[in-house]
Design a protein around this motif. Structure first.
Motif, mmCIF file in Angstrom:
data_model
loop_
_atom_site.group_PDB
_atom_site.id
_atom_site.type_symbol
_atom_site.label_atom_id
_atom_site.label_comp_id
_atom_site.label_asym_id
_atom_site.label_seq_id
_atom_site.Cartn_x
_atom_site.Cartn_y
_atom_site.Cartn_z
ATOM 1 N N ALA A 1 0.698 -1.365 -0.173
ATOM 2 C CA ALA A 1 0.064 0.045 -0.079
ATOM 3 C C ALA A 1 0.810 1.245 -0.087
ATOM 4 O O ALA A 1 0.277 2.078 -0.312
ATOM 5 N N SER A 2 2.208 1.270 0.642
ATOM 6 C CA SER A 2 3.037 2.163 0.716
ATOM 7 C C SER A 2 3.801 2.382 -0.551
ATOM 8 O O SER A 2 4.742 3.346 -0.786
ATOM 9 N N THR B 1 11.739 -4.574 1.499
ATOM 10 C CA THR B 1 11.365 -3.209 1.285
ATOM 11 C C THR B 1 12.275 -2.125 2.095
ATOM 12 O O THR B 1 13.125 -2.787 2.885
ATOM 13 N N GLU B 2 12.186 -0.950 2.201
ATOM 14 C CA GLU B 2 12.923 0.119 2.720
ATOM 15 C C GLU B 2 12.873 -0.098 4.374
ATOM 16 O O GLU B 2 13.742 0.076 4.946
ATOM 17 N N ASP B 3 11.537 -0.457 4.578
ATOM 18 C CA ASP B 3 11.129 -0.521 6.048
ATOM 19 C C ASP B 3 11.550 -1.642 6.874
ATOM 20 O O ASP B 3 10.903 -1.937 7.909
ATOM 21 N N GLY B 4 12.123 -2.651 6.104
ATOM 22 C CA GLY B 4 12.288 -4.105 6.496
ATOM 23 C C GLY B 4 11.078 -5.091 6.361
ATOM 24 O O GLY B 4 11.532 -6.320 6.835
#
Length: 657
Positions: A73-74, A127-130
């Motif tokens: 979603a992000s 993803t970038e946030d793990g």
């Protein structure tokens, strides 16, 4: 009266808003998969081949689509691409007549869906946030067949339909057709050879992956007595010099109705790629030819001649300064150079060749010679020796003399043929006979068998074909080389092919066409979305032809002047009687320096002239995009305003108000 008009206007606006919302809701529900495809080559319209494969499904196939919608979603780009994949799968299901079963899962961390996705071969994308995104597809049939797209790579978005359709087609096939491969190219090991491949230091060429995915490949050593019965078609790619028994086996395969694709080359650059030792692989051959068979098939080919094409020359950078020029030995062929009425080439947009040869029909041949790929008329022939002696792009352009002839690079040969061995099979070579590859004498293989020996009667010799033959011949082998048609990228631990030209599509198309399958051709041919700037390329070629000779002369003059200046300046060095210059010599030095300045100015002017017409075209395009369109819109708006004002005046005149 005024109040009523205002009320009517308000009600009309409200009704319009309600209608607009209802239309949007209805279109979302009923026309979710509908789209308008305005691309030139219809990249987003289902091809006829896809429909044909979906209509011909014999058993149910299950598509399991894994997508981490909550995590994605992000990431709007991934989410948008997933929506396209989902819509396309929905279209496939609607056309399959119930034979496609679609399941979708949203694997959450530490869930059973995640375990199943990993077990089936779906690859997690970090993803970038793990967090982890799953975005892949698993297709299975009712037996043990399974095809996996581990993660949908957006760099292959334009090939999405081909990837989906080909995996369904493979699952629908009960058995892959067998393609016999005769080659002296290291397709399966890469340029490093077998030992380097075993040590992980060399990888197969990308075309080999394409071939293996589509067919069962059976390598035939370049010395065999007969073509195996399970081989449906032969691909002969830049072979070494074949002996007579091998040529006879190929000849009889054709006489029996076997289909053959031949790739020969007067100067194979692919075969000369340095291996792990820094040298070409042992046994590599630069030239290939099948003279006896070509003569039998009614085709003329000179392995000592290369076709150079200025009209289709590939732009390259060369030299220490990285100067750009058109390289007439590397060709970027366009759609207009490809046969429009042959399945192998009809939908292709571009083909890249390197140092290709020329094919011609033999006068009086019984076969029909149909060109598939041709040069432009701005082409000529040069010898292999000349190309090897001086392959400098600028030199080749400077001495280029076009013949006005369109040369044939690839052709289909059909019709009845006579055997290249009218007297029967060649005999075994004996000591003192012709060397391997020579003609040898002929004999009856049964004649020397001892009395009482078990009879190993050979197949009946065919002096002519049982019916019309079907042969494809291409006078180039470098179209197999990765750098001429594909970018191989590493994506999540796998090599991903991103085609830049139609070479791979043509090679697979030709094999499928010979094996009797044409459904995937219309999809694979759409892989190339390359849209060359034809007007810019034509202007560049014209400018180079006009100014290149002048540039060469100026560069020669500059070098000569610099050399003479250096000689005079060395004479002025201290030590010896030569250290004193006369006034005349000093004046000469100043004159040389002035000549160097003027020559450099001339070179800069030539470079400006080379870009002048292109810059004018660029300025014109910018003018159209930036100025003309807004002016056009403004003009239409002013015209509408004037028309409405005139209509109001006319209405006022009629009512007298």
């Amino acid at each position: 009266m005024t109040l009523d008009r205002r009320l009517i206007a308000i009600l009309a606006l409200v009704l319009a808003a309600i209608f607009f919302l209802a239309l949007n809701i209805a279109s979302t529900v009923f026309f979710r998969a509908a789209r308008l495809d305005l691309t030139d080559n219809q990249l987003y319209t289902l091809a006829d081949g896809t429909r044909e494969i979906l209509f011909s499904l014999e058993e149910p196939i299950t598509l399991r689509f894994f997508f981490s919608s909550k995590v994605a979603a992000s990431y709007p780009t991934i989410r948008s691409y997933a929506e396209r994949v989902r819509d396309l799968i929905g279209e496939y299901q609607a056309l399959s007549g119930g034979k496609l079963i679609v399941e979708e899962s949203d694997p959450e961390p530490f869930s059973e869906d995640e375990d199943r996705a990993v077990a089936l071969g779906i690859k997690p994308g970090p993803t970038e946030d793990g967090q982890t995104i799953y975005f892949g597809l698993v297709a299975t049939n009712t037996v043990d067949g399974k095809e996996v797209i581990g993660f949908f790579d957006q760099s292959r978005e334009e090939f999405l339909e081909y990837d989906l359709t080909s995996m369904i087609a493979r699952l629908n096939e009960r058995k892959k057709p067998v393609l016999g491969l005769v080659t002296n190219l290291p397709l399966d090991t890469g340029p490093g050879g077998l030992m380097a491949a075993m040590q992980g230091q060399s990888q197969p060429f990308m075309i080999y992956y394409e071939l293996v995915n589509s067919f069962e490949i059976e390598f035939l050593e370049q010395k065999f007595d007969t073509v195996p019965d399970n081989v449906s078609a032969l691909m002969i790619a830049h072979p070494k010099t074949l002996d007579q028994k091998t040529l006879y086996a190929i000849d009889q395969f054709v006489m029996k109705g076997g289909r053959v694709i031949v790739y020969v080359d007067p100067m194979s650059e692919m075969s000369q790629i340095p291996g792990s030792t820094g040298e070409p692989l042992q046994g590599a051959t630069i030239t290939s030819d099948l003279p006896e068979l070509f003569k039998s098939w009614g085709v003329s080919y000179d392995p000592h001649i290369i076709v150079a094409d200025r009209g289709r020359a590939r732009r390259v950078q060369y030299g220490r300064a990285g100067q750009a020029a058109d390289y007439v030995l590397w060709l970027s062929l366009q759609k207009s150079d490809l046969a429009k009425d042959d399945l192998v080439t009809s939908a292709l947009d571009a083909i890249s060749l390197a140092t290709p040869g020329a094919l011609r029909p033999i006068e009086g041949a019984t076969t029909q010679f149909t060109p598939l790929i041709t040069s432009s008329e701005d082409a000529t022939e040069i010898s292999v020796e000349e190309a090897q002696a001086d392959s400098d792009p600028a030199s080749l352009l400077a001495r280029f003399m076009p013949t006005g002839e369109k040369y044939v690079f690839a052709a289909r040969v059909s019709g009845p043929v006579k055997s290249a061995f009218p007297d029967g099979p060649p005999k075994e070579a004996k000591p003192g006979d012709a060397e391997e590859g020579g003609p040898g004498e002929l004999e009856n293989p049964e004649a020397e068998k001892p009395e009482g020996a078990a009879s190993d009667k050979p197949a009946e010799h065919l002096a002519q074909s049982k019916g019309p033959v079907n042969i494809l011949i291409v006078a180039d082998s470098d179209l197999f080389q990765d750098k001429f048609w594909v970018e191989a990228r590493e994506f999540m631990g796998e090599r991903v092919a991103v085609p830049t030209s139609g070479n791979g599509a043509m090679i697979i198309n030709a094999a499928e066409n010979m094996l009797g399958s044409n459904a995937l051709i219309s999809l694979r041919a759409r892989q190339s979305s390359l849209r060359p700037f034809t007007a810019v390329n034509a202007l560049r070629a014209k400018a180079e032809a006009r100014f290149l000779a002048e540039q060469k002369e100026l560069e020669r003059r500059l070098e000569d002047t610099q050399r003479r200046l250096d000689e005079l300046q060395r004479a002025a060095q201290p030590g010896g009687q030569q250290g004193v210059l006369s006034p005349e010599q000093e004046a000469e030095i100043e004159r040389f320096r002035g000549e160097i300045v003027e020559t450099r100015k001339g070179l800069r002017e030539v470079q400006r002239n080379l870009r002048r017409d292109i810059d004018r075209l660029d300025t014109a395009l910018q003018l159209v995009n930036i100025v003309l369109m807004p002016v056009t819109v403004l003009g239409i708006a002013l015209a509408l305003a004037a028309w409405r004002a005139a209509a109001r005046r006319a209405r006022a005149a009629r009512t007298g108000t």
